[in-house]
Design a protein around this motif. Structure first.
Motif, PDB file in Angstrom:
ATOM      1  N   SER A 100       0.846  -1.186   0.000  1.00 23.33           N
ATOM      2  CA  SER A 100       0.000   0.000   0.000  1.00 23.33           C
ATOM      3  C   SER A 100       0.883   1.238   0.000  1.00 23.33           C
ATOM      4  CB  SER A 100      -0.912   0.004   1.235  1.00 23.33           C
ATOM      5  OG  SER A 100      -1.614   1.236   1.320  1.00 23.33           O
ATOM      6  N   LEU A 101       0.698   2.104  -0.984  1.00 21.85           N
ATOM      7  CA  LEU A 101       1.442   3.361  -1.077  1.00 21.85           C
ATOM      8  C   LEU A 101       0.545   4.550  -0.750  1.00 21.85           C
ATOM      9  CD1 LEU A 101       3.527   2.684  -4.320  1.00 21.85           C
ATOM     10  CD2 LEU A 101       4.210   2.375  -1.933  1.00 21.85           C
ATOM     11  N   GLY A 102      -0.498   4.310   0.026  1.00 21.37           N
ATOM     12  CA  GLY A 102      -1.424   5.386   0.366  1.00 21.37           C
ATOM     13  C   GLY A 102      -1.379   5.807   1.814  1.00 21.37           C
ATOM     14  N   GLN A 103      -0.321   5.442   2.552  1.00 23.34           N
ATOM     15  CA  GLN A 103      -0.279   5.770   3.973  1.00 23.34           C
ATOM     16  C   GLN A 103      -0.160   7.271   4.208  1.00 23.34           C
ATOM     17  OE1 GLN A 103      -1.482   2.611   4.737  1.00 23.34           O
ATOM     18  NE2 GLN A 103      -0.707   3.417   6.678  1.00 23.34           N
ATOM     19  N   VAL A 104       0.591   7.964   3.366  1.00 20.47           N
ATOM     20  CA  VAL A 104       0.701   9.415   3.527  1.00 20.47           C
ATOM     21  C   VAL A 104      -0.641  10.085   3.246  1.00 20.47           C
ATOM     22  CG1 VAL A 104       1.813  11.495   2.620  1.00 20.47           C
ATOM     23  CG2 VAL A 104       3.168   9.460   3.076  1.00 20.47           C
ATOM     24  N   ALA A 105      -1.419   9.533   2.320  1.00 22.76           N
ATOM     25  CA  ALA A 105      -2.758  10.070   2.069  1.00 22.76           C
ATOM     26  C   ALA A 105      -3.649   9.891   3.294  1.00 22.76           C
ATOM     27  CB  ALA A 105      -3.385   9.375   0.858  1.00 22.76           C
ATOM     28  N   LEU A 106      -3.556   8.740   3.943  1.00 23.04           N
ATOM     29  CA  LEU A 106      -4.331   8.526   5.169  1.00 23.04           C
ATOM     30  C   LEU A 106      -3.844   9.441   6.285  1.00 23.04           C
ATOM     31  CD1 LEU A 106      -4.530   4.618   5.078  1.00 23.04           C
ATOM     32  CD2 LEU A 106      -6.353   6.243   4.532  1.00 23.04           C
ATOM     33  N   LEU A 107      -2.543   9.696   6.336  1.00 22.34           N
ATOM     34  CA  LEU A 107      -2.010  10.656   7.293  1.00 22.34           C
ATOM     35  C   LEU A 107      -2.603  12.038   7.036  1.00 22.34           C
ATOM     36  CD1 LEU A 107       0.214  11.320   9.503  1.00 22.34           C
ATOM     37  CD2 LEU A 107       1.688  11.909   7.572  1.00 22.34           C
ATOM     38  N   THR A 108      -2.722  12.405   5.773  1.00 21.98           N
ATOM     39  CA  THR A 108      -3.294  13.696   5.409  1.00 21.98           C
ATOM     40  C   THR A 108      -4.753  13.788   5.831  1.00 21.98           C
ATOM     41  OG1 THR A 108      -1.843  13.649   3.478  1.00 21.98           O
ATOM     42  CG2 THR A 108      -3.564  15.311   3.516  1.00 21.98           C
ATOM     43  N   ILE A 109      -5.502  12.714   5.615  1.00 23.07           N
ATOM     44  CA  ILE A 109      -6.916  12.716   6.003  1.00 23.07           C
ATOM     45  C   ILE A 109      -7.050  12.838   7.522  1.00 23.07           C
ATOM     46  CG2 ILE A 109      -9.005  11.294   6.074  1.00 23.07           C
ATOM     47  CD1 ILE A 109      -8.147  10.154   3.355  1.00 23.07           C
ATOM     48  N   GLY A 110      -6.226  12.096   8.258  1.00 21.86           N
ATOM     49  CA  GLY A 110      -6.260  12.226   9.714  1.00 21.86           C
ATOM     50  C   GLY A 110      -5.911  13.632  10.160  1.00 21.86           C
ATOM     51  N   GLY A 119      -9.943   4.247   5.037  1.00 25.55           N
ATOM     52  CA  GLY A 119      -8.892   3.308   4.656  1.00 25.55           C
ATOM     53  C   GLY A 119      -9.427   1.919   4.370  1.00 25.55           C
ATOM     54  N   THR A 120     -10.459   1.513   5.110  1.00 32.07           N
ATOM     55  CA  THR A 120     -11.061   0.208   4.856  1.00 32.07           C
ATOM     56  C   THR A 120     -11.735   0.175   3.493  1.00 32.07           C
ATOM     57  OG1 THR A 120     -11.424  -0.066   7.236  1.00 32.07           O
ATOM     58  CG2 THR A 120     -12.638  -1.523   5.763  1.00 32.07           C
ATOM     59  N   LEU A 121     -12.394   1.295   3.121  1.00 31.87           N
ATOM     60  CA  LEU A 121     -13.013   1.369   1.800  1.00 31.87           C
ATOM     61  C   LEU A 121     -11.956   1.315   0.700  1.00 31.87           C
ATOM     62  CD1 LEU A 121     -15.765   4.094   2.368  1.00 31.87           C
ATOM     63  CD2 LEU A 121     -16.072   1.620   2.153  1.00 31.87           C
ATOM     64  N   VAL A 122     -10.848   2.013   0.925  1.00 28.16           N
ATOM     65  CA  VAL A 122      -9.760   1.963  -0.050  1.00 28.16           C
ATOM     66  C   VAL A 122      -9.195   0.555  -0.135  1.00 28.16           C
ATOM     67  CG1 VAL A 122      -7.451   2.837  -0.574  1.00 28.16           C
ATOM     68  CG2 VAL A 122      -9.202   4.389   0.284  1.00 28.16           C
ATOM     69  N   MET A 170      -2.479   6.136  -6.600  1.00 28.84           N
ATOM     70  CA  MET A 170      -3.420   7.071  -7.214  1.00 28.84           C
ATOM     71  C   MET A 170      -4.322   7.703  -6.168  1.00 28.84           C
ATOM     72  SD  MET A 170      -4.534   5.443 -10.891  1.00 28.84           S
ATOM     73  CE  MET A 170      -5.052   3.858 -10.241  1.00 28.84           C
ATOM     74  N   PHE A 171      -4.683   6.942  -5.147  1.00 31.23           N
ATOM     75  CA  PHE A 171      -5.470   7.501  -4.041  1.00 31.23           C
ATOM     76  C   PHE A 171      -4.679   8.601  -3.335  1.00 31.23           C
ATOM     77  CE2 PHE A 171      -6.115   7.101   0.640  1.00 31.23           C
ATOM     78  CZ  PHE A 171      -7.350   7.733   0.711  1.00 31.23           C
TER      79      PHE A 171
END
Length: 363
Positions: free
Chosen positions: A78-88, A118-121, A139-140
Motif C-alpha cells: 500500500s502506497l497510500g499511507q501518507v494520504a491517510l495521514l493527510t486525512i487524519g 482506509g477500509t473502503l480503499v 493514485m489515491f
C-alpha cells in the motif's frame, strides 16, 4: 503410592498464571528504559528544533508502522499511507476548529474516520495484489493531494467546512489546538511519545494474537490460508482498518504539532519515500518502524539544518540503502544490525582470547 490429584487441585493448577520467560522480561525492561529515556532524556539534552524533529520522528514511526502491518505482515503493498495521514490531519484540524471536543476525542475521531476511509480503499485489495494494489493506493494518494490543494487545506475558517472570509489561509489563521496541559513543545513531545507508544502496543497485541497468525498465513499463501479456515476477506480488511486507524491518529497529532498544516506538506512522492524508509528499517519488526521514522524525519533535518547539505542527497542515500536491503538484508536494519553487532562482539572476544592464550604460551 501417591494419591490421585483431586478435582480441586486440577482446577487450581489450571488457574496458575504462566511464568514469563526471561527473554520477555528483558525485552520489557529494555523497552521501558528506552521509553523513559525518550520521555525525559531527550528533552533534557535536545534543543527546541530537535524536540520538534523528535516529535515528527514519533509521528512518522507510527505511519511506517501502518505500512509495515500491511506489507510486512499481510504482504499487501500500500502506497497510500501518507494520504491517510493527510486525512487524519484534515479531520483533526477541522474538528479542532469546529468543536470544543477534548484532544483525546479528536484523536479517536480522526482515527475512526480514517479507519473507515482506509477500509473502503482496501476493498480492491480483496481482488488485487502486488503492483496493481500499489498503483491503486498511489493514485489515491495523488487524488488526496490534489483535493487538498484545490480546497486550500485546512481553510482556517469557522465551522466544519472551514471557508474563511477570504477563502484561503491567512496569517491570522488560528493554530490547531493542543491539550491544555501539553501546549508547549516539550510537553506535547512527551504527549506524542505516550500516544505513539500506545499505538505500537495496540499493533503488538494484534501481531501477537490471532490476527497476526492469520496475516502470516495469508502472506505465505492465500490458498493455504483459505484451506486452513482463515477468513481472508475479514483479516485483509482488518489489517487495512488497523493501519488506517493508527495513521489517522498520527495525522491528528501532526496537525497539532504543525499548528496550521498546509497542503504542500503532503506530497505524493512522500508515499514512495515512506515505503523506502520502512523497508530500510525493517517491515517485519516493530522496531523497524522506529528506524523508518528516524530516516524519514531525523536524517533530512540533520543534513539540512545541522550540516547544511542539500536534503536531496538523502534520497540518494535512501536509494543505496534500499538496494542494500533488497540484496543482502530483507529484514532491514532492525534485523540485520543486531546480528552484525553480535558477530562483531564474538569476533572481538575470540581475538582477545587468542591474544591471551598466546601470551600464556609465550616463554
Amino acid at each position: 503410592m501417591t494419591a490421585a490429584p483431586t478435582s480441586g487441585d486440577s482446577a487450581a493448577s489450571s488457574r496458575e498464571v504462566p511464568r514469563l520467560e526471561r527473554g520477555t522480561i528483558v525485552r520489557a525492561v529494555v523497552i521501558a528504559a528506552l521509553l523513559v529515556v525518550a520521555l525525559f532524556g531527550v528533552p533534557a539534552v535536545a534543543t527546541a528544533d530537535w524536540v520538534t524533529t523528535a516529535t515528527s520522528v514519533a509521528i512518522y514511526a507510527v505511519v511506517a508502522l501502518g505500512f509495515g502491518i500491511l506489507y510486512g505482515r499481510v504482504g499487501m503493498i500500500s502506497l497510500g499511507q501518507v494520504a491517510l495521514l493527510t486525512i487524519g490531519c484534515w479531520v483533526g484540524a477541522r474538528f479542532s476548529y469546529a468543536t470544543s471536543l477534548p484532544f483525546p476525542l479528536l484523536l479517536l475521531l480522526a482515527g475512526a474516520i480514517t479507519c473507515g476511509i482506509g477500509t473502503l480503499v482496501g476493498l480492491p485489495a480483496l481482488r488485487l495484489s502486488g503492483l496493481y494494489l500499489a498503483l491503486i493506493t498511489l493514485m489515491f494518494a495523488g487524488a488526496t493531494t490534489v483535493v487538498l490543494a484545490v480546497t486550500d487545506f485546512p481553510n482556517g475558517g469557522g465551522g466544519f467546512t472551514g471557508r474563511s472570509a477570504t477563502g484561503a489561509l491567512t496569517t491570522s489563521t488560528p493554530p490547531v489546538r493542543r491539550p491544555s496541559w501539553a501546549d508547549g513543545d516539550v510537553a506535547f513531545y512527551r504527549y506524542t511519545v505516550v500516544v505513539c507508544a500506545l499505538l505500537f502496543l495496540l499493533a503488538l497485541v494484534h501481531v501477537s494474537g490471532k490476527p497476526g497468525r492469520a496475516w502470516a498465513a495469508i502472506r505465505e499463501s492465500e490458498p493455504a490460508a483459505l484451506a486452513a479456515g482463515v477468513n481472508i476477506t475479514l483479516f485483509k480488511l482488518w489489517a487495512f482498518a488497523l493501519a488506517s486507524f493508527v495513521t489517522g491518529v498520527a495525522g491528528c497529532l501532526l496537525a497539532a504539532q504543525v499548528g496550521v498544516p498546509r497542503a504542500i506538506t503532503f506530497q505524493t512522492q512522500d508515499s514512495l519515500t515512506l515505503a523506502a524508509t520502512a523497508l530500510i528499517g525493517g517491515i517485519y519488526s516493530l522496531w523497524g518502524a522506529v528506524v523508518a521514522g528516524i530516516f524519514q524525519q531525523g536524517i533530512p533535518f540533520l543534513f539540512q539544518a545541522q550540516w547544511g547539505i542539500d536534503p536531496n542527497i538523502v534520497l540518494v542515500i535512501f536509494g543505496a540503502g534500499l538496494l542494500q536491503v533488497l540484496l543482502t538484508a530483507p529484514g532491514g536494519l532492525a534485523d540485520q544490525l543486531p546480528k552484525d553487532l553480535a558477530r562483531l562482539w564474538r569476533l572481538v572476544v575470540s581475538r582477545v582470547r587468542e591474544q591471551a592464550d598466546a601470551e600464556k604460551r609465550a616463554p
